[in-house]
Design a protein around this motif. Structure first.
Motif, PDB file in Angstrom:
ATOM      1  N   VAL A  84       1.776 -12.417  19.016  1.00 17.38           N
ATOM      2  CA  VAL A  84       2.958 -11.584  18.780  1.00 17.38           C
ATOM      3  C   VAL A  84       2.568 -10.143  18.427  1.00 17.38           C
ATOM      4  O   VAL A  84       3.221  -9.196  18.850  1.00 17.38           O
ATOM      5  CB  VAL A  84       3.810 -12.181  17.635  1.00 17.38           C
ATOM      6  CG1 VAL A  84       5.014 -11.315  17.333  1.00 17.38           C
ATOM      7  CG2 VAL A  84       4.240 -13.590  17.978  1.00 17.38           C
ATOM      8  N   VAL A  85       1.480  -9.987  17.647  1.00 17.79           N
ATOM      9  CA  VAL A  85       1.052  -8.653  17.208  1.00 17.79           C
ATOM     10  C   VAL A  85      -0.453  -8.478  17.388  1.00 17.79           C
ATOM     11  O   VAL A  85      -1.213  -9.440  17.328  1.00 17.79           O
ATOM     12  CB  VAL A  85       1.397  -8.375  15.723  1.00 17.79           C
ATOM     13  CG1 VAL A  85       2.885  -8.400  15.483  1.00 17.79           C
ATOM     14  CG2 VAL A  85       0.674  -9.318  14.796  1.00 17.79           C
ATOM     15  N   ALA A  86      -0.849  -7.232  17.595  1.00 11.93           N
ATOM     16  CA  ALA A  86      -2.263  -6.847  17.559  1.00 11.93           C
ATOM     17  C   ALA A  86      -2.420  -6.005  16.294  1.00 11.93           C
ATOM     18  O   ALA A  86      -1.859  -4.910  16.197  1.00 11.93           O
ATOM     19  CB  ALA A  86      -2.633  -6.041  18.794  1.00 11.93           C
ATOM     20  N   VAL A  87      -3.155  -6.512  15.322  1.00 15.03           N
ATOM     21  CA  VAL A  87      -3.301  -5.843  14.032  1.00 15.03           C
ATOM     22  C   VAL A  87      -4.329  -4.726  14.155  1.00 15.03           C
ATOM     23  O   VAL A  87      -5.433  -4.938  14.651  1.00 15.03           O
ATOM     24  CB  VAL A  87      -3.719  -6.840  12.936  1.00 15.03           C
ATOM     25  CG1 VAL A  87      -3.923  -6.122  11.612  1.00 15.03           C
ATOM     26  CG2 VAL A  87      -2.689  -7.935  12.805  1.00 15.03           C
ATOM     27  N   GLU A  88      -3.952  -3.548  13.679  1.00 17.14           N
ATOM     28  CA  GLU A  88      -4.843  -2.399  13.724  1.00 17.14           C
ATOM     29  C   GLU A  88      -5.414  -2.073  12.354  1.00 17.14           C
ATOM     30  O   GLU A  88      -6.553  -1.634  12.256  1.00 17.14           O
ATOM     31  CB  GLU A  88      -4.093  -1.205  14.313  1.00 17.14           C
ATOM     32  CG  GLU A  88      -3.699  -1.461  15.761  1.00 17.14           C
ATOM     33  CD  GLU A  88      -2.614  -0.536  16.241  1.00 17.14           C
ATOM     34  OE1 GLU A  88      -2.480   0.576  15.715  1.00 17.14           O
ATOM     35  OE2 GLU A  88      -1.886  -0.946  17.170  1.00 17.14           O
ATOM     36  N   ASP A  89      -4.634  -2.283  11.295  1.00 11.46           N
ATOM     37  CA  ASP A  89      -5.123  -1.976   9.961  1.00 11.46           C
ATOM     38  C   ASP A  89      -4.307  -2.745   8.927  1.00 11.46           C
ATOM     39  O   ASP A  89      -3.120  -2.997   9.132  1.00 11.46           O
ATOM     40  CB  ASP A  89      -5.005  -0.465   9.677  1.00 11.46           C
ATOM     41  CG  ASP A  89      -5.832  -0.016   8.495  1.00 11.46           C
ATOM     42  OD1 ASP A  89      -6.757  -0.760   8.082  1.00 11.46           O
ATOM     43  OD2 ASP A  89      -5.571   1.075   7.960  1.00 11.46           O
ATOM     44  N   VAL A  90      -4.976  -3.112   7.842  1.00 11.03           N
ATOM     45  CA  VAL A  90      -4.332  -3.784   6.719  1.00 11.03           C
ATOM     46  C   VAL A  90      -4.844  -3.126   5.443  1.00 11.03           C
ATOM     47  O   VAL A  90      -6.047  -2.991   5.260  1.00 11.03           O
ATOM     48  CB  VAL A  90      -4.672  -5.289   6.679  1.00 11.03           C
ATOM     49  CG1 VAL A  90      -4.097  -5.936   5.424  1.00 11.03           C
ATOM     50  CG2 VAL A  90      -4.171  -5.995   7.922  1.00 11.03           C
ATOM     51  N   ILE A  91      -3.924  -2.725   4.589  1.00 11.61           N
ATOM     52  CA  ILE A  91      -4.286  -2.159   3.289  1.00 11.61           C
ATOM     53  C   ILE A  91      -3.545  -2.962   2.226  1.00 11.61           C
ATOM     54  O   ILE A  91      -2.317  -3.063   2.267  1.00 11.61           O
ATOM     55  CB  ILE A  91      -3.908  -0.669   3.189  1.00 11.61           C
ATOM     56  CG1 ILE A  91      -4.645   0.118   4.267  1.00 11.61           C
ATOM     57  CG2 ILE A  91      -4.227  -0.125   1.804  1.00 11.61           C
ATOM     58  CD1 ILE A  91      -4.146   1.533   4.438  1.00 11.61           C
ATOM     59  N   VAL A  92      -4.297  -3.527   1.296  1.00 11.27           N
ATOM     60  CA  VAL A  92      -3.721  -4.332   0.220  1.00 11.27           C
ATOM     61  C   VAL A  92      -4.090  -3.685  -1.104  1.00 11.27           C
ATOM     62  O   VAL A  92      -5.260  -3.419  -1.364  1.00 11.27           O
ATOM     63  CB  VAL A  92      -4.267  -5.775   0.247  1.00 11.27           C
ATOM     64  CG1 VAL A  92      -3.665  -6.595  -0.886  1.00 11.27           C
ATOM     65  CG2 VAL A  92      -3.991  -6.428   1.585  1.00 11.27           C
ATOM     66  N   ARG A 100       1.217  -4.388  -3.078  1.00 16.92           N
ATOM     67  CA  ARG A 100       1.689  -3.623  -1.912  1.00 16.92           C
ATOM     68  C   ARG A 100       0.757  -3.912  -0.737  1.00 16.92           C
ATOM     69  O   ARG A 100      -0.464  -3.814  -0.872  1.00 16.92           O
ATOM     70  CB  ARG A 100       1.700  -2.136  -2.204  1.00 16.92           C
ATOM     71  CG  ARG A 100       2.100  -1.311  -0.985  1.00 16.92           C
ATOM     72  CD  ARG A 100       2.295   0.145  -1.298  1.00 16.92           C
ATOM     73  NE  ARG A 100       3.515   0.239  -2.073  1.00 16.92           N
ATOM     74  CZ  ARG A 100       3.650   1.004  -3.154  1.00 16.92           C
ATOM     75  NH1 ARG A 100       2.661   1.709  -3.596  1.00 16.92           N
ATOM     76  NH2 ARG A 100       4.786   1.036  -3.795  1.00 16.92           N
ATOM     77  N   VAL A 101       1.349  -4.261   0.399  1.00 18.15           N
ATOM     78  CA  VAL A 101       0.603  -4.541   1.612  1.00 18.15           C
ATOM     79  C   VAL A 101       1.165  -3.667   2.722  1.00 18.15           C
ATOM     80  O   VAL A 101       2.368  -3.686   2.988  1.00 18.15           O
ATOM     81  CB  VAL A 101       0.726  -6.025   2.032  1.00 18.15           C
ATOM     82  CG1 VAL A 101      -0.109  -6.293   3.267  1.00 18.15           C
ATOM     83  CG2 VAL A 101       0.338  -6.938   0.895  1.00 18.15           C
ATOM     84  N   THR A 102       0.287  -2.898   3.355  1.00 16.85           N
ATOM     85  CA  THR A 102       0.685  -2.088   4.501  1.00 16.85           C
ATOM     86  C   THR A 102      -0.063  -2.619   5.709  1.00 16.85           C
ATOM     87  O   THR A 102      -1.281  -2.766   5.680  1.00 16.85           O
ATOM     88  CB  THR A 102       0.355  -0.603   4.280  1.00 16.85           C
ATOM     89  OG1 THR A 102       1.049  -0.149   3.114  1.00 16.85           O
ATOM     90  CG2 THR A 102       0.773   0.239   5.472  1.00 16.85           C
ATOM     91  N   VAL A 103       0.684  -2.926   6.756  1.00 18.97           N
ATOM     92  CA  VAL A 103       0.108  -3.456   7.984  1.00 18.97           C
ATOM     93  C   VAL A 103       0.502  -2.528   9.128  1.00 18.97           C
ATOM     94  O   VAL A 103       1.675  -2.223   9.308  1.00 18.97           O
ATOM     95  CB  VAL A 103       0.613  -4.888   8.279  1.00 18.97           C
ATOM     96  CG1 VAL A 103      -0.031  -5.434   9.543  1.00 18.97           C
ATOM     97  CG2 VAL A 103       0.359  -5.815   7.097  1.00 18.97           C
ATOM     98  N   ARG A 104      -0.507  -2.089   9.863  1.00 15.33           N
ATOM     99  CA  ARG A 104      -0.269  -1.294  11.075  1.00 15.33           C
ATOM    100  C   ARG A 104      -0.593  -2.200  12.251  1.00 15.33           C
ATOM    101  O   ARG A 104      -1.689  -2.769  12.318  1.00 15.33           O
ATOM    102  CB  ARG A 104      -1.138  -0.049  11.096  1.00 15.33           C
ATOM    103  CG  ARG A 104      -0.743   0.925  12.188  1.00 15.33           C
ATOM    104  CD  ARG A 104      -1.509   2.191  12.065  1.00 15.33           C
ATOM    105  NE  ARG A 104      -2.882   1.833  11.740  1.00 15.33           N
ATOM    106  CZ  ARG A 104      -3.943   2.496  12.131  1.00 15.33           C
ATOM    107  NH1 ARG A 104      -3.835   3.576  12.819  1.00 15.33           N
ATOM    108  NH2 ARG A 104      -5.155   2.090  11.810  1.00 15.33           N
ATOM    109  N   VAL A 115       4.337   0.378  11.591  1.00 17.46           N
ATOM    110  CA  VAL A 115       3.707   0.366  10.276  1.00 17.46           C
ATOM    111  C   VAL A 115       4.742  -0.193   9.322  1.00 17.46           C
ATOM    112  O   VAL A 115       5.859   0.321   9.235  1.00 17.46           O
ATOM    113  CB  VAL A 115       3.277   1.779   9.819  1.00 17.46           C
ATOM    114  CG1 VAL A 115       2.709   1.728   8.417  1.00 17.46           C
ATOM    115  CG2 VAL A 115       2.264   2.374  10.786  1.00 17.46           C
ATOM    116  N   ALA A 116       4.371  -1.266   8.637  1.00 18.46           N
ATOM    117  CA  ALA A 116       5.302  -1.905   7.708  1.00 18.46           C
ATOM    118  C   ALA A 116       4.624  -2.039   6.353  1.00 18.46           C
ATOM    119  O   ALA A 116       3.465  -2.447   6.270  1.00 18.46           O
ATOM    120  CB  ALA A 116       5.718  -3.270   8.228  1.00 18.46           C
ATOM    121  N   THR A 117       5.351  -1.680   5.308  1.00 18.50           N
ATOM    122  CA  THR A 117       4.846  -1.823   3.950  1.00 18.50           C
ATOM    123  C   THR A 117       5.739  -2.814   3.218  1.00 18.50           C
ATOM    124  O   THR A 117       6.958  -2.713   3.260  1.00 18.50           O
ATOM    125  CB  THR A 117       4.838  -0.469   3.210  1.00 18.50           C
ATOM    126  OG1 THR A 117       3.978   0.423   3.924  1.00 18.50           O
ATOM    127  CG2 THR A 117       4.323  -0.628   1.788  1.00 18.50           C
TER     128      THR A 117
END
Length: 123
Positions: A84-92, A100-104, A115-117
């Protein structure tokens, strides 16, 4: 013509009494959120589904913990939502009583970058 709609998360009813719906890209965001904040073992038919992120709020912050968590989140996203998604970056980040989790990521179907936080606080 009406586009493709999926059931919205969290589940709720519209005033008409029907299930609330959302568009495809927002639905993908909902799927990511569900995966992030589901604890492994919480779903009976999918015991491995989830990340265990909420447990971070009870652990002391450290760089190795953040790195391990980011790797675990990437792995879970790849395992459960890789089609469904190709993950480019994850910041936890965990700060006091807030996680807080940001996923690009790129939505595979539409090839749109998102980009979703997501934030959760201790009750």
């Amino acid at each position: 013509m009406v586009g493709h709609l999926d059931v919205d998360f969290p589940f709720r009813l519209e005033p008409s009494g029907r299930s609330a719906t959302t568009g495809p890209d927002d639905h993908v965001r909902d799927l990511v959120e569900q995966l992030l904040f589901t604890a492994p073992g919480e779903r009976v038919n999918r015991p491995g589904f989830g990340t265990g992120l909420l447990q971070l709020m009870f652990l002391p912050n450290s760089e190795p913990l953040a790195t391990a968590t980011q790797a675990a989140v990437r792995g879970a996203l790849g395992q459960w939502l890789g089609d469904v998604v190709a993950v480019e970056d994850v910041i936890v980040t965990a700060d006091d009583a807030e996680l807080r989790v940001t996923v690009r990521y790129t939505v595979q179907r539409s090839q749109r970058q998102q980009v979703a936080t997501f934030t959760r606080s201790l009750p």
